[in-house]
Design a protein around this motif. Structure first.
Motif, mmCIF file in Angstrom:
data_model
loop_
_atom_site.group_PDB
_atom_site.id
_atom_site.type_symbol
_atom_site.label_atom_id
_atom_site.label_comp_id
_atom_site.label_asym_id
_atom_site.label_seq_id
_atom_site.Cartn_x
_atom_site.Cartn_y
_atom_site.Cartn_z
ATOM 1 N N LYS A 190 -30.874 3.712 -31.112
ATOM 2 C CA LYS A 190 -31.079 2.910 -29.906
ATOM 3 C C LYS A 190 -29.795 2.856 -29.071
ATOM 4 O O LYS A 190 -29.842 2.835 -27.841
ATOM 5 N N TRP A 191 -28.654 2.843 -29.752
ATOM 6 C CA TRP A 191 -27.360 2.770 -29.069
ATOM 7 C C TRP A 191 -26.731 4.140 -28.853
ATOM 8 O O TRP A 191 -26.034 4.367 -27.871
ATOM 9 N N ASP A 228 -30.215 -6.007 -28.133
ATOM 10 C CA ASP A 228 -29.157 -5.328 -28.882
ATOM 11 C C ASP A 228 -28.671 -6.185 -30.050
ATOM 12 O O ASP A 228 -28.368 -5.669 -31.129
ATOM 13 N N ASN A 245 -31.184 -5.921 -32.724
ATOM 14 C CA ASN A 245 -31.100 -4.586 -33.327
ATOM 15 C C ASN A 245 -29.959 -4.526 -34.339
ATOM 16 O O ASN A 245 -30.069 -3.898 -35.392
#
Length: 462
Positions: free
Chosen positions: A122-123, A290, A293
C-alpha cells in the motif's frame, strides 16, 4: 525456580516471562491476521452472517482454552499439548499433534508473510512483495534467536498496539453506528445487517463454509499454554491469562465483525485489503487509513513472531523424544531452542518464494491447510482433558481447581463441532477443498514418520 515446572527431560528454559508479558502474549495470540485481513474477504463472500461463524467458533475456542487451562495447571510445561498427548493418549499422539502443530505454523507463516507484503505494498507499490516479506522475516528470526525476554518484550508491545487499535475501532465504530454516520457515501447502522439481500445473502450453506477460515482466525490462542514452561508462578498467572483470552474473544472478534457488518454494506469489503483499513480510509480523515494499515502490519508481524517462538519449543519437545531431527532440539547458551526456530524459518522462506510465484493464491491455500493443524491441536487438547478427567475419577491423579466447565459433555460437543468443520471443507469449491484432499497425504506422511521413529526407538531400547 519451581522444580515442578521442569517436568520434561532436558527442559531447561529460563523463566524469563513475567505476568505482564504472558498476559499480552495471550492477547496477541487471540488477535491476528485472520481477523485483520481475512475478515474482509469473508464478509464479501457471505455477508453479515459471518458474525454467526465467529460466534460459533468462539464458543469452541472458549472450551478449548478452558481444557488447556486445566491441563496446564495439572502440569505446566513448554511441551504443552505434545506432552499431554503422550501422557493421556499415547506416544504416537504426541508425535502426530506436534508435527501437525508445526504444519499449522509453517502454513500460517506463509499466510502472515503474504499479509505483510500486501500491507507494505500500500505504501511501496514499486517494491516487490517478496523483498518486503524477506526483510520482515529476517528481523523476527534475529529477535527470536537472541532471547526469550526480547521475544516477550517485542510481543508485549505488538499486542499493546493491536489492543489499543481494536479498542479505538470498537469505540469509534459504535459511535458511528449509533449516530448513523455517513461513511464515504453510505449510512452506518443496524440496517446494513439485512438491507443488502438479507443476513444470509449467499445462503446458510455458504456461510457454514467460512467456519474453517474463522477457526484459523482464532489460531494461536494456545500459545499461552506453551509459554507455561517459561513463566514465573505459572499456576497463578496462567488462569488469569486464559480467562482474559476467553472474554476478549467475544469482545474483540465477534464485536469487531458485528460492527464491520453494520458500518458498511458487505459488498464494499474485499480480500485484498484489511476491512479496518477499508472503513477508516472511507471516513475521509487524512492519514487514518495509513495508521490502521500500520496496525494490521503489526498484527501480521506479531503472528510470525509467535509462530517462531511456539514451534521452536514444540520441535524441541519432539526432538527430546527422538521424534524430530536432533538439530531442532538444540539450545543456545541463552536458553533459546535455535534449531527449531531455524527449521521453521526454512518453511517461512518457502512462503517468500510462494509469495513471489503465486501471491494471490498463497494466502488462501496456506490458511486452509493451517486450519487443519489448528483443528488437530484443539481436538488434542479437548481429548487430553477428557482423559485427565477419567484418570481423576479412577483416583490416579488429582484434578486442579481450574476445570473445564460442563465436562465431559462440553468436550464431546466441541469435538463434534471440529469434525463438522473438517467435513464442510470437502464441500467447498476453493482452497478449503485443496486442504481437505491433503488430509490423506498428511495421514500417510505422519504414519510413515511414526513407523520410522517407532522402529528406531525400539532398536535403542534393545
Amino acid at each position: 525456580m519451581d522444580s515442578s515446572l521442569l517436568t520434561e527431560k532436558g527442559e531447561s528454559y529460563s523463566k524469563a516471562l513475567g505476568n505482564r508479558q504472558v498476559q499480552m502474549i495471550a492477547i496477541g495470540g487471540a488477535i491476528g491476521v485472520g481477523l485483520f485481513l481475512g475478515a474482509g474477504g469473508k464478509l464479501h463472500q457471505v455477508g453479515p452472517s459471518l458474525v454467526l461463524s465467529y460466534a460459533l467458533c468462539g464458543i469452541a475456542a472458549y472450551f478449548v482454552m478452558r481444557a488447556l487451562g486445566e491441563l496446564v495447571l495439572h502440569q505446566p510445561t513448554s511441551g504443552s499439548f505434545v506432552t499431554y498427548a503422550r501422557k493421556f493418549i499415547g506416544p504416537w499422539a504426541g508425535f502426530v499433534s506436534g508435527w501437525m502443530y508445526w504444519v499449522n505454523w509453517a502454513m500460517t507463516g506463509i499466510a502472515e508473510i503474504t499479509a505483510v507484503a500486501i500491507y507494505v505494498h500500500k505504501w511501496l507499490p514499486d517494491v516487490p512483495q517478496w523483498i518486503t516479506a524477506l526483510v520482515a522475516l529476517g528481523v523476527l528470526i534475529v529477535v527470536n534467536l537472541l532471547s526469550v525476554k526480547l521475544f516477550g518484550e517485542l510481543e508485549f508491545w505488538f499486542s499493546v498496539v493491536k489492543v489499543l487499535a481494536i479498542v479505538v475501532f470498537l469505540v469509534t465504530a459504535a459511535g458511528l453506528v449509533l449516530t448513523s454516520a455517513d461513511i464515504g457515501g453510505t449510512t452506518a447502522g443496524v440496517h446494513n445487517l439485512t438491507a443488502h439481500n438479507g443476513f444470509f445473502p449467499a445462503g446458510i450453506g455458504i456461510a457454514l463454509m467460512t467456519l474453517q477460515a474463522v477457526i484459523f482466525a482464532y489460531s494461536a490462542i494456545e500459545v499461552v499454554g506453551i509459554a507455561a514452561g517459561e513463566t514465573k508462578d505459572a499456576r497463578k498467572v496462567l488462569p488469569k491469562a486464559i480467562n482474559g483470552v476467553v472474554w476478549r474473544i467475544g469482545v474483540f472478534y465477534v464485536g469487531s465483525v458485528l460492527l464491520l457488518a453494520m458500518l458498511l454494506p458487505w459488498p464494499f469489503y474485499n480480500g485484498g485489503e484489511s476491512p479496518f483499513v477499508t472503513v477508516f480510509s472511507r471516513l475521509g480523515i487524512p492519514g487514518i487509513g495509513d495508521v490502521m494499515n500500520a496496525v494490521v502490519l503489526t498484527a501480521a508481524l506479531s503472528s510470525c513472531n509467535s509462530g517462531l517462538y511456539s514451534t521452536g519449543r514444540i520441535l524441541r519437545a519432539l526432538a527430546d523424544k527422538g521424534e524430530a531431527p536432533k538439530f531442532v532440539g538444540r539450545m543456545s547458551s541463552r536458553h533459546v531452542p535455535y534449531g527449531g526456530i531455524l527449521f521453521t524459518s526454512g518453511a517461512y522462506v518457502l512462503g517468500v518464494v510462494l509469495n513471489y510465484l503465486v501471491p494471490k493464491d498463497a494466502f488462501d491455500i496456506a490458511i486452509a491447510i493451517a486450519s487443519l493443524g489448528v483443528i488437530t491441536t484443539w481436538a488434542t487438547l479437548i481429548f487430553c482433558q477428557l482423559r485427565l478427567r477419567q484418570a481423576a475419577l479412577r483416583g490416579e491423579l488429582e484434578r486442579p481447581s481450574y476445570r473445564m466447565p460442563w465436562a465431559p459433555y462440553s468436550g464431546w460437543a466441541t469435538l463434534g463441532f471440529l469434525a463438522l468443520v473438517v467435513v464442510l471443507m470437502g464441500f467447498s469449491d476453493g482452497a478449503e477443498k485443496i486442504a481437505f484432499y491433503s488430509i490423506p497425504v498428511l495421514v500417510v506422511v505422519l504414519a510413515v514418520g511414526w513407523r520410522i521413529v517407532g522402529k528406531r526407538q525400539r532398536q535403542e531400547v534393545r
